[in-house]
Enzyme design. Structure first.
Site, PDB file in Angstrom:
ATOM      1  N   ASP A  13       0.809  -1.229   0.000  1.00  0.00           N
ATOM      2  CA  ASP A  13       0.000   0.000   0.000  1.00  0.00           C
ATOM      3  C   ASP A  13       0.838   1.271   0.000  1.00  0.00           C
ATOM      4  O   ASP A  13       0.426   2.310   0.537  1.00  0.00           O
ATOM      5  CB  ASP A  13      -0.974   0.022   1.204  1.00  0.00           C
ATOM      6  CG  ASP A  13      -1.871  -1.196   1.214  1.00  0.00           C
ATOM      7  OD1 ASP A  13      -2.223  -1.668   0.123  1.00  0.00           O
ATOM      8  OD2 ASP A  13      -2.196  -1.685   2.311  1.00  0.00           O
ATOM      9  N   GLY A  15       1.464   3.000  -2.517  1.00  0.00           N
ATOM     10  CA  GLY A  15       1.050   3.881  -3.619  1.00  0.00           C
ATOM     11  C   GLY A  15       1.619   3.390  -4.949  1.00  0.00           C
ATOM     12  O   GLY A  15       1.758   4.162  -5.897  1.00  0.00           O
ATOM     13  N   LYS A  16       1.924   2.087  -4.993  1.00  0.00           N
ATOM     14  CA  LYS A  16       2.549   1.523  -6.208  1.00  0.00           C
ATOM     15  C   LYS A  16       1.695   1.743  -7.449  1.00  0.00           C
ATOM     16  O   LYS A  16       2.199   2.056  -8.522  1.00  0.00           O
ATOM     17  CB  LYS A  16       2.795   0.010  -6.014  1.00  0.00           C
ATOM     18  CG  LYS A  16       3.728  -0.330  -4.876  1.00  0.00           C
ATOM     19  CD  LYS A  16       3.830  -1.823  -4.656  1.00  0.00           C
ATOM     20  CE  LYS A  16       2.558  -2.488  -4.205  1.00  0.00           C
ATOM     21  NZ  LYS A  16       2.086  -2.098  -2.872  1.00  0.00           N
ATOM     22  N   GLY A  40      -4.457  -4.368  -3.815  1.00  0.00           N
ATOM     23  CA  GLY A  40      -5.442  -3.341  -4.153  1.00  0.00           C
ATOM     24  C   GLY A  40      -4.666  -2.111  -4.547  1.00  0.00           C
ATOM     25  O   GLY A  40      -4.023  -1.489  -3.705  1.00  0.00           O
ATOM     26  N   HIS A  41      -4.642  -1.789  -5.820  1.00  0.00           N
ATOM     27  CA  HIS A  41      -3.845  -0.663  -6.321  1.00  0.00           C
ATOM     28  C   HIS A  41      -4.795   0.433  -6.793  1.00  0.00           C
ATOM     29  O   HIS A  41      -5.610   0.216  -7.686  1.00  0.00           O
ATOM     30  CB  HIS A  41      -2.924  -1.124  -7.459  1.00  0.00           C
ATOM     31  CG  HIS A  41      -1.899  -2.126  -7.013  1.00  0.00           C
ATOM     32  ND1 HIS A  41      -1.010  -2.732  -7.868  1.00  0.00           N
ATOM     33  CD2 HIS A  41      -1.618  -2.610  -5.784  1.00  0.00           C
ATOM     34  CE1 HIS A  41      -0.231  -3.534  -7.173  1.00  0.00           C
ATOM     35  NE2 HIS A  41      -0.594  -3.501  -5.910  1.00  0.00           N
ATOM     36  N   GLN A 225       2.107  -6.089  -3.149  1.00  0.00           N
ATOM     37  CA  GLN A 225       2.552  -6.260  -1.753  1.00  0.00           C
ATOM     38  C   GLN A 225       3.810  -5.403  -1.508  1.00  0.00           C
ATOM     39  O   GLN A 225       3.946  -4.351  -2.114  1.00  0.00           O
ATOM     40  CB  GLN A 225       2.805  -7.745  -1.435  1.00  0.00           C
ATOM     41  CG  GLN A 225       1.546  -8.575  -1.303  1.00  0.00           C
ATOM     42  CD  GLN A 225       0.849  -8.891  -2.621  1.00  0.00           C
ATOM     43  OE1 GLN A 225       1.462  -9.447  -3.509  1.00  0.00           O
ATOM     44  NE2 GLN A 225      -0.418  -8.566  -2.731  1.00  0.00           N
ATOM     45  N   THR A 240       3.112 -12.544   3.018  1.00  0.00           N
ATOM     46  CA  THR A 240       2.303 -13.196   2.006  1.00  0.00           C
ATOM     47  C   THR A 240       3.100 -14.404   1.494  1.00  0.00           C
ATOM     48  O   THR A 240       4.158 -14.723   2.038  1.00  0.00           O
ATOM     49  CB  THR A 240       1.906 -12.203   0.886  1.00  0.00           C
ATOM     50  OG1 THR A 240       0.926 -12.823   0.054  1.00  0.00           O
ATOM     51  CG2 THR A 240       3.112 -11.770   0.052  1.00  0.00           C
ATOM     52  N   THR A 305      -8.496  -3.622  -0.420  1.00  0.00           N
ATOM     53  CA  THR A 305      -9.079  -4.938  -0.678  1.00  0.00           C
ATOM     54  C   THR A 305     -10.053  -5.346   0.414  1.00  0.00           C
ATOM     55  O   THR A 305     -11.118  -5.888   0.137  1.00  0.00           O
ATOM     56  CB  THR A 305      -7.937  -5.984  -0.817  1.00  0.00           C
ATOM     57  OG1 THR A 305      -7.131  -5.578  -1.917  1.00  0.00           O
ATOM     58  CG2 THR A 305      -8.472  -7.381  -1.067  1.00  0.00           C
ATOM     59  N   ARG A 310      -5.723   0.575   8.486  1.00  0.00           N
ATOM     60  CA  ARG A 310      -4.308   0.209   8.498  1.00  0.00           C
ATOM     61  C   ARG A 310      -3.644   0.730   9.763  1.00  0.00           C
ATOM     62  O   ARG A 310      -3.979   1.809  10.244  1.00  0.00           O
ATOM     63  CB  ARG A 310      -3.604   0.775   7.265  1.00  0.00           C
ATOM     64  CG  ARG A 310      -4.108   0.161   5.966  1.00  0.00           C
ATOM     65  CD  ARG A 310      -3.490   0.838   4.744  1.00  0.00           C
ATOM     66  NE  ARG A 310      -4.072   0.319   3.505  1.00  0.00           N
ATOM     67  CZ  ARG A 310      -4.194   1.032   2.376  1.00  0.00           C
ATOM     68  NH1 ARG A 310      -3.771   2.273   2.331  1.00  0.00           N
ATOM     69  NH2 ARG A 310      -4.731   0.494   1.298  1.00  0.00           N
ATOM     70  N   ASP A 338       2.195  14.792   1.357  1.00  0.00           N
ATOM     71  CA  ASP A 338       1.201  15.811   1.742  1.00  0.00           C
ATOM     72  C   ASP A 338       0.552  15.519   3.089  1.00  0.00           C
ATOM     73  O   ASP A 338       0.128  16.431   3.805  1.00  0.00           O
ATOM     74  CB  ASP A 338       0.117  15.928   0.657  1.00  0.00           C
ATOM     75  CG  ASP A 338      -0.494  14.579   0.303  1.00  0.00           C
ATOM     76  OD1 ASP A 338       0.272  13.662  -0.075  1.00  0.00           O
ATOM     77  OD2 ASP A 338      -1.727  14.418   0.416  1.00  0.00           O
ATOM     78  N   GLY A 420      -0.225  14.078  -3.478  1.00  0.00           N
ATOM     79  CA  GLY A 420      -1.666  13.928  -3.613  1.00  0.00           C
ATOM     80  C   GLY A 420      -1.908  12.731  -4.512  1.00  0.00           C
ATOM     81  O   GLY A 420      -0.989  12.275  -5.207  1.00  0.00           O
TER      82      GLY A 420
END
Ligand code: GDP
Ligand code: IMO
Ligand code: MG
Length: 429
Positions: A13, A15-16, A40-41, A225, A240, A305, A310, A338, A420
């Site tokens: 998570d 920000g990939k 979840g991207h 991941q 994972t 997902t 988090r 930010d 952002g």
């Protein structure tokens, strides 16, 4: 630039998805190499928010081919659903634009049931998986009992037979754990329908990628991941079951190392983790709430997902330094800078103290890691809104200082940050 590998430097998570979307603008192919719909991207574009789980983030660029590599585990029913929902949002998804490896492994309903059963048995010591069947599918892969996407190219009876056999074998394991078993015939039905839809998308992607590379095409490898969730290098067993690190990109796509000329580590400007396992800089209270956000914005720290909040904390440079050593980043990028705006001071965990000793790298055992106290360095914060900055020279001095301190502690340059979630909210050196 033949191959850029993009890797999550933390616990996922980072920000990939949005970074891949940026890199895709100068790429021919975006190829995902590990994981499944545990990922979840999120990519925000023109007032739409795309949440991608299986389909690579390159799909938002009409001139880019998206590849799903052999290192992935794919739930065909969920993939068809995702393709359909992306089509509803106006994206064109054809076998020319999306190519699925014939060597990826299939997640069956039995794997999903086993994932849930395993977590139930573990009780309080559960991993906190996404319950998508990821672990059981990779277990069958390495146990040489899995079925592959290429099996969907067989005739229907043969594929059905294989599918039912794997479900029956999982049933035996479920029964042993006292769990409800599945009806193999009805569990298989939706998979046969999905297989019919996906057949035209399935190819030998390693051969496809080699031809593209020798023709001078540029490929971005999309990590899912993160390094600290890697089966080999993460905080085992709270990981994972795949290899989200640099080596995983090569095996997960079947490409050679000599084509790689850039390894970009993506790190969030603070730490987050979802699921169980050690997180030395985890915070509770006001700062954690600030970092997490209220949940009203799509970029707040709630799982893409699973929707789980988090865990949040200060940036852990000890873990980042470790990620640098595992992956050999040629550069790093910091996302969500930010979110740090408005805090009077910021902290960086530069080392751990464990049993009176200073550690620059995380210890291997979680029991030892649980005793780690982060050694913090305090830096001045900034109060300016940085979401409209587009050049390093526009950032407040304290933000520049924060970026440069992280780069120097990791001994890796940081040439880009995001301020952002939108496509253009990037600050490049
Ligand atoms: P991924 O799994 O690494 O692709 O990351 P996720 O999509 O699960 O989570 C990252 C979240 O942060 C998403 O909601 C993104 O839209 C959001 N995001 C990414 N970069 C930035 C940024 O620079 N600022 C803010 N505010 N949000 C960001
Ligand atoms: P992206 O690609 C964050 C975590 C789960 C759990 C552990 C094992 O969006 O960064 P699994 O279902 O894979 O067996 O769960 O790994 N996890 C992730 N955490 N982002 C992800 O993906 C994750 N994929 C798995 O929360 O702790
Ligand atoms: Mg994610």
């Amino acid at each position: 630039m033949p191959i850029t590998i993009l890797i999550g430097a933390q616990w996922g998570d980072e920000g990939k998805g949005r970074v891949v979307d940026w890199l895709a603008s100068s790429a021919d192919i975006v190829a995902r190499y590990a994981g499944g719909d545990n990922a979840g991207h999120t990519v925000a574009l023109d007032s739409s928010v795309y949440k991608l789980h299986l389909v690579p983030s390159g799909i938002l660029h009409s001139d880019v081919v998206s590849i799903m590599g052999n290192g992935m585990v794919i739930n065909p029913v969920n993939l068809v659903r995702e393709i359909e929902s992306l089509r509803k949002l106006g994206l064109e998804i054809t076998p020319e634009r999306l190519v699925i490896s014939s060597r990826a492994h299939i997640i069956t309903p039995a794997h999903v049931a086993l994932d849930k059963a395993n977590e139930t048995v573990l009780g309080d010591s559960k991993i906190g998986t996404t319950l998508r069947g990821i672990g059981p599918a990779y277990l069958d892969k390495t146990g040489r009992a899995g079925i592959r996407t290429g099996d969907m190219l067989l005739d229907v009876e043969e594929f059905a037979e294989r599918l039912i056999a794997t479900i029956e074998s999982a049933n035996a394991r479920l029964a042993l754990q006292g769990m409800e078993t599945l009806d193999p015939q009805s569990a298989a039905e939706s998979y046969l329908e999905a297989a019919a839809v996906l057949k035209p998308f399935i190819k030998d992607t390693s051969i496809y990628l080699y031809a593209a590379l020798t023709a001078g095409k540029h490929i971005v490898c999309e990590g899912a991941q993160g390094t600290l969730l890697d089966i080999d290098h993460g905080s085992y067993p709270f990981v994972t079951s795949s290899s989200p690190t640099a080596g995983g990109a090569l095996t997960g796509l079947g490409v050679g190392p000599l084509f790689v000329d850039r390894v970009l580590g993506v790190a969030k400007a603070f730490s987050t983790r979802v699921g169980g396992g050690p997180m030395p800089t985890e915070l509770e209270g006001e700062i954690a709430r600030r970092l997490r956000g209220s949940g009203d914005n799509f970029w707040d720290e709630y799982g893409t997902t699973t929707g789980r909040p988090r865990r949040c904390g200060w940036l852990d440079v000890v873990m980042l330094r470790y990620a640098v050593s595992v992956n050999g980043f040629s550069e790093m990028m910091l996302t969500k800078l930010d979110i740090l705006s408005g805090l009077d001071e910021l902290k960086l965990a530069v080392a751990y103290e464990i049993d009176g000793q200073r550690h620059e790298y995380p210890p291997v055992n979680n029991e030892t890691l649980d005793r780690a106290t982060p050694i913090y360095e305090t830096l001045p914060g900034w109060h300016e809104d940085i979401s409209n900055c587009r050049a390093f020279s526009q950032l407040p001095a304290a933000a520049l200082n924060y970026i440069e301190r992280v780069a120097s502690l990791c001994a890796v340059p940081i040439n880009s940050v995001s301020v952002g979630p939108e496509r253009d909210q990037l600050v490049l050196r």
